[in-house]
Design a protein around this motif. Structure first.
Motif, PDB file in Angstrom:
ATOM      1  N   MET A 256      -6.668 -12.465   0.537  1.00  0.00           N
ATOM      2  CA  MET A 256      -5.755 -12.091  -0.547  1.00  0.00           C
ATOM      3  C   MET A 256      -4.942 -10.855  -0.178  1.00  0.00           C
ATOM      4  O   MET A 256      -3.722 -10.810  -0.402  1.00  0.00           O
ATOM      5  CB  MET A 256      -6.524 -11.847  -1.841  1.00  0.00           C
ATOM      6  CG  MET A 256      -5.590 -11.512  -3.008  1.00  0.00           C
ATOM      7  SD  MET A 256      -6.484 -11.255  -4.557  1.00  0.00           S
ATOM      8  CE  MET A 256      -5.100 -10.828  -5.640  1.00  0.00           C
ATOM      9  N   GLN A 257      -5.590  -9.851   0.388  1.00  0.00           N
ATOM     10  CA  GLN A 257      -4.856  -8.663   0.803  1.00  0.00           C
ATOM     11  C   GLN A 257      -3.830  -9.014   1.880  1.00  0.00           C
ATOM     12  O   GLN A 257      -2.679  -8.566   1.832  1.00  0.00           O
ATOM     13  CB  GLN A 257      -5.818  -7.593   1.326  1.00  0.00           C
ATOM     14  CG  GLN A 257      -5.123  -6.278   1.660  1.00  0.00           C
ATOM     15  CD  GLN A 257      -6.051  -5.282   2.338  1.00  0.00           C
ATOM     16  OE1 GLN A 257      -6.997  -5.672   3.024  1.00  0.00           O
ATOM     17  NE2 GLN A 257      -5.798  -3.991   2.157  1.00  0.00           N
ATOM     18  N   THR A 403      -0.676 -15.358  -4.631  1.00  0.00           N
ATOM     19  CA  THR A 403       0.131 -14.145  -4.483  1.00  0.00           C
ATOM     20  C   THR A 403       1.498 -14.499  -3.877  1.00  0.00           C
ATOM     21  O   THR A 403       2.490 -14.581  -4.584  1.00  0.00           O
ATOM     22  CB  THR A 403      -0.588 -13.117  -3.587  1.00  0.00           C
ATOM     23  OG1 THR A 403      -0.985 -13.744  -2.352  1.00  0.00           O
ATOM     24  CG2 THR A 403      -1.823 -12.556  -4.284  1.00  0.00           C
ATOM     25  N   GLN A 583      -0.661  -7.214  -8.366  1.00  0.00           N
ATOM     26  CA  GLN A 583      -1.551  -7.908  -7.421  1.00  0.00           C
ATOM     27  C   GLN A 583      -2.477  -6.911  -6.735  1.00  0.00           C
ATOM     28  O   GLN A 583      -3.691  -7.145  -6.610  1.00  0.00           O
ATOM     29  CB  GLN A 583      -0.726  -8.652  -6.371  1.00  0.00           C
ATOM     30  CG  GLN A 583       0.106  -9.812  -6.904  1.00  0.00           C
ATOM     31  CD  GLN A 583       1.068 -10.353  -5.854  1.00  0.00           C
ATOM     32  OE1 GLN A 583       1.298  -9.716  -4.816  1.00  0.00           O
ATOM     33  NE2 GLN A 583       1.627 -11.515  -6.110  1.00  0.00           N
ATOM     34  N   TYR A 587      -6.515  -6.656  -6.851  1.00  0.00           N
ATOM     35  CA  TYR A 587      -7.253  -6.755  -5.588  1.00  0.00           C
ATOM     36  C   TYR A 587      -8.199  -5.567  -5.399  1.00  0.00           C
ATOM     37  O   TYR A 587      -9.398  -5.753  -5.127  1.00  0.00           O
ATOM     38  CB  TYR A 587      -6.289  -6.867  -4.412  1.00  0.00           C
ATOM     39  CG  TYR A 587      -6.991  -6.742  -3.079  1.00  0.00           C
ATOM     40  CD1 TYR A 587      -7.789  -7.771  -2.591  1.00  0.00           C
ATOM     41  CD2 TYR A 587      -6.918  -5.559  -2.345  1.00  0.00           C
ATOM     42  CE1 TYR A 587      -8.480  -7.649  -1.400  1.00  0.00           C
ATOM     43  CE2 TYR A 587      -7.607  -5.423  -1.147  1.00  0.00           C
ATOM     44  CZ  TYR A 587      -8.383  -6.475  -0.689  1.00  0.00           C
ATOM     45  OH  TYR A 587      -9.091  -6.340   0.494  1.00  0.00           O
ATOM     46  N   VAL A 597     -13.565 -11.764  -3.556  1.00  0.00           N
ATOM     47  CA  VAL A 597     -12.124 -11.724  -3.803  1.00  0.00           C
ATOM     48  C   VAL A 597     -11.462 -13.068  -3.532  1.00  0.00           C
ATOM     49  O   VAL A 597     -10.693 -13.582  -4.362  1.00  0.00           O
ATOM     50  CB  VAL A 597     -11.464 -10.626  -2.945  1.00  0.00           C
ATOM     51  CG1 VAL A 597      -9.944 -10.702  -3.063  1.00  0.00           C
ATOM     52  CG2 VAL A 597     -11.967  -9.262  -3.365  1.00  0.00           C
TER      53      VAL A 597
END
Length: 610
Positions: A256-257, A403, A583, A587, A597
């Protein structure tokens, strides 16, 4: 949602089945399993852990075979237990299992079928609707797996993608699709079945996309396909070059990051090569379609629905065309007023979202044939079903919480608003040039927003101790507040809700206390002064404000007011930029709370059941 992989070969196919499941892990699941033909019978391994644990069990139990099926399950009927995990076996009277079967979707008439089969002597050991299919197939089997399978699917009501095999015909796998994706893969002296071509990456690039109602019969040397009427048909073979493995994380802690930080590139790729606004961006027939339509209907779910809500502001403001935005799962179950000159737009990251596909078909059944999809997968069912398409270039998105798919959807929808405005005569050449200039600067602007990550990390430490949060926005930033709240609840499990800021005094203000963080999107637009009044309402009740403010919005930090300044005000494209800090907040709050996550509980990446 769920994943299916199947194969017939002359080699041990368990590594292929397991690798296929690993490629589909990002979609989300709560159990997994493999079944193969081995030593004259059926053997299986199932687990409520990750696919890696399933692989360990397979190796430990020395399971191998040249015919088999595999599955990742997201629970619908029955809890996520080993007994409810797929594949399901069917035997009769305590005999050896004869049928192995996996299934995506929901069988609506499973209770009636279960009662019928129990009366016939079948014993059920799970709470799933899938076990009904396995027993029904076994009950109808008279020596020809295909014939029994066709009779079986004819009795099913609902949505399904199914794969099955029988120990009495060990070099044969059958499958069917109805409302749930399924593809066949062609190999050399071996053939494959999967719910997504991605599962077969590195094994074959020759893919057949099955159509609604198709039944497929896999042998070592051929693939036979039958349509909904039982007629043998030829389907196009596509050479599909898909992602051949899980993306490398590089310096990032989670996918996700990584995907948040890929947004400047993804947006840049999505607008790459666009020198002018033209209907041809959306397909060869787009010019004629856009001239004909006089209203827009947007159908989507979840994050994509919020993209549609944002697009409503853009299209109505810039193109002067009325827009309705519907939650796809609700639209098909109510009486609506169709209009033939409506442009029906579906938005879906995967292009396989079951509710959105069903809503699209419902709209077409009402006579609305002008259809467009905004999608990230060019080979998806949504693209094949719609007359027009715009493909975003987000690339593979592994994190369940969307995202870069969302920001590229917004980018595509803004392009659509400009295109409709140009076709309808509501945009001058000077305005077109200005909008294009802003779009080209968008990747750089996104990179500048990402630079405020350290400040957001400090906020996240405070949020991690909370159990509730409010998000406020006005105008076209209200859908962005909705998306911010969704992200926080998805991955941190903090209860979060979003409201138009003007609605505070109509109920939500009762929730505001010192322990309730209130996230506020505060761009320097025409509604800023109204928003400031709403913020004062929060402070008067002791609420803690966390404000994402543009540099020139004249909102300063003070007691109970925490401010992070955005690099610049970006006008009509501001919603895209304000998405990014929300976002990051979700996160880093999730990281501080120690949740999973990339694979949040109870959720799946591609929701292919209704």
């Amino acid at each position: 949602m769920c994943g299916i992989v199947g194969a017939v070969s002359t080699r041990d196919i368990t590594p292929i089945l397991v690798e296929g499941l690993k490629r589909l892990e990002y979609r989300g699941y709560d159990s997994c399993g493999v079944a193969v033909y081995q030593d004259g019978g059926l053997r299986r391994a199932r687990s409520v852990e990750r696919v890696a644990e399933l692989d360990r069990v397979i190796e430990q139990d020395k399971i191998s075979g040249f015919t088999g099926i595999a599955h990742t399950r997201w629970a619908t009927h029955g809890a996520p237990t080993t007994g409810n995990a797929h594949p399901h076996f069917s035997s009769f009277g305590g005999g050896e299992p004869r049928i192995a079967l996996v299934h995506n979707g929901i069988i609506e008439n499973h209770e009636a079928l279960r009662a019928e089969l129990q009366a016939a002597g079948y014993v059920f050991v799970s709470q799933t609707d899938t076990e009904v299919i396995a027993h029904l197939l076994n009950h109808l089997y008279k020596g020809d797996l295909l014939a029994a399978f066709q009779q079986t699917v004819a009795r099913l009501h609902g949505a399904y993608g199914i794969a099955a095999f029988c120990k009495d015909e060990p070099h044969r796998v059958v499958g069917a699709r109805q409302g749930s994706p399924l593809v066949a893969g062609i190999g050399q002296g071996e053939n494959f079945l999967a719910s997504d071509a991605l599962a077969l990456a590195g094994t074959t690039d020759q893919i057949i996309y099955l159509e609604e109602g198709d039944v497929v019969d896999l042998h070592l040397d051929r693939i036979d396909i039958y349509d909904v009427n039982g007629v043998k048909v030829d389907r196009k073979v596509n050479t599909v070059l898909v992602h051949t493995g899980a993306a490398e994380l590089g310096p990032y802690r989670h996918y996700m990051q990584k995907e948040i930080f890929e947004q400047p590139r993804a947006v840049g790729d999505t607008i790459s090569g666009i020198e002018s606004i033209s209907p041809s961006l959306f397909g060869e027939q787009a010019a004629a379609v856009f001239k004909q339509i006089d209203r827009v209907l947007i159908l989507a779910c979840g994050t994509s629905y919020y993209a549609g809500l944002t697009a409503k502001y853009w299209i109505e403001s810039i193109a002067k065309i009325p827009v309705s935005v519907e939650i796809a799962s609700e639209y098909r179950y109510r009486d609506s007023v169709p209009h033939p000159d409506t442009l029906v737009i579906t938005i879906s990251q995967s292009g396989e979202t079951a509710d959105t596909l069903a809503a699209l078909k419902h709209a077409r059944s009402l006579g609305m044939e002008q259809t467009l999809t905004i999608c990230n997968v060019g080979t998806s069912a949504m693209v094949r079903e719609c007359k027009l398409a715009f493909l975003t270039r987000a690339g593979v998105e592994i994190g369940v919480a969307s995202t870069k798919a969302f920001t590229t959807q917004l980018t595509a929808l803004f392009l659509l608003a400009l295109t409709l405005a140009k076709v309808k005569g509501h945009m001058t050449p000077a305005q077109e040039a200005e909008h294009l200039k802003a779009l080209r600067h968008l990747p750089a602007a996104l990179s500048a927003v990402l630079a405020i990550e350290p400040q957001i990390i400090a906020w996240a430490e405070r949020f991690a101790t909370k159990e509730n949060a409010l998000f406020l926005g006005r105008g076209m930033h209200y859908p962005i507040a909705l998306e911010g709240a969704l992200k926080l609840k998805e991955i941190s499990y903090i209860h979060a809700e979003a409201y138009p800021a003007g609605e505070l005094k109509h109920g939500p203000l009762a929730l505001v206390t010192e322990s309730m963080p209130v996230v506020t999107i505060a761009p320097n637009d025409a509604l800023l002064e109204k928003l400031k009044s709403n913020m004062q309402e929060v402070r008067a009740r002791g609420g803690q404000l966390y404000v994402f403010a543009d540099a020139d919005s004249h909102i300063s930090s003070s007691e109970g007011v925490h401010v992070i300044r955005m690099p610049e005000f970006y006008g009509v494209l501001s919603p895209i930029l304000h998405t990014v800090p929300l976002q990051l907040l979700a996160y880093h709050t999730s990281c501080a709370r120690g949740t999973d996550v990339d694979k949040p509980r109870n959720l799946a990446k591609s929701v292919t059941v209704e």
